[in-house]
Design a protein around this motif. Structure first.
Motif, PDB file in Angstrom:
ATOM      1  N   ALA A  22       0.840  -1.185   0.000  1.00  0.00           N
ATOM      2  CA  ALA A  22       0.000   0.000   0.000  1.00  0.00           C
ATOM      3  C   ALA A  22       0.875   1.233   0.000  1.00  0.00           C
ATOM      4  N   PRO A  27      -3.951   6.289   6.838  1.00  0.00           N
ATOM      5  CA  PRO A  27      -3.222   6.841   5.692  1.00  0.00           C
ATOM      6  C   PRO A  27      -2.546   8.158   6.042  1.00  0.00           C
ATOM      7  N   TYR A  31      -0.265  13.038  -0.993  1.00  0.00           N
ATOM      8  CA  TYR A  31      -0.456  12.556  -2.360  1.00  0.00           C
ATOM      9  C   TYR A  31       0.188  13.543  -3.319  1.00  0.00           C
ATOM     10  N   ILE A  86      -3.668   4.548  -6.774  1.00  0.00           N
ATOM     11  CA  ILE A  86      -3.617   5.074  -5.406  1.00  0.00           C
ATOM     12  C   ILE A  86      -4.269   6.440  -5.353  1.00  0.00           C
ATOM     13  N   ASP A  90      -7.556   6.594  -3.177  1.00  0.00           N
ATOM     14  CA  ASP A  90      -7.281   6.997  -1.798  1.00  0.00           C
ATOM     15  C   ASP A  90      -7.448   8.489  -1.533  1.00  0.00           C
ATOM     16  N   TYR A  91      -7.217   9.311  -2.542  1.00  0.00           N
ATOM     17  CA  TYR A  91      -7.361  10.751  -2.335  1.00  0.00           C
ATOM     18  C   TYR A  91      -8.848  11.096  -2.338  1.00  0.00           C
TER      19      TYR A  91
END
Length: 158
Positions: A22, A27, A31, A86, A90-91
């Motif tokens: 990952a 998290p 980013y 990602i 994820d963002y």
């Protein structure tokens, strides 16, 4: 050894942990599409080198160099896809710019990276770099920053 430690130890032996892959398990909230951009430029550069490579008297050296270029091209196309996935998943994408098709843009970029793995096509590489730049523009807009990769040409080189 306490009862608790014995129980935990038994659980660890019974359910061994698998290696996690990952960007960030916490998290972290950090980013940046630059990793995808560098990977896309590397794919582009390998295609440029593959197209420029000329077979000479040493067939083994030619084959060795070509195989290495292909390997790096494929690895970086996959890395570009990884970094894009990602960022996409994820963002949080707050304040999405008007008219930016989040899912369509990522889907198109991922497909371009796949096409770059499958072919030696400079046009596809240029499209991939442009697609990553489009995503980077939208990403930085969500943070109120105007995107400008001022060192892209210097990084890519000749």
């Amino acid at each position: 050894m306490s009862v608790f430690r014995r129980a935990v130890s038994a659980m660890v032996r019974a359910l061994p942990a698998e290696k996690a892959y990952a960007h960030c398990d916490i998290p972290c909230g950090i980013y940046d599409p630059i990793a995808a951009k560098i990977a896309a430029q590397t794919v582009q550069k390998m295609v440029l080198r593959m197209q420029a490579l000329q077979p000479g008297d040493d067939e083994a050296a030619y084959a060795n160099t070509m195989v290495r270029y292909v390997k790096v091209k494929d690895e970086h196309a996959e890395l570009c896809k990884h970094e894009l996935r990602i960022l996409w998943a994820d963002y949080g994408w707050p304040n999405l710019p008007e008219g930016f098709d989040l899912h369509g843009s990522f889907n198109a970029a991922l497909k371009l990276a796949g096409r770059c793995r499958q072919t030696v096509d400079m046009a596809a590489c240029e499209e991939l770099v442009a697609a990553v730049d489009n995503i980077a523009t939208a990403f930085w807009a969500t943070k109120g920053v105007e995107y400008n990769d001022a060192v892209a040409a210097a990084r890519y080189g000749t």
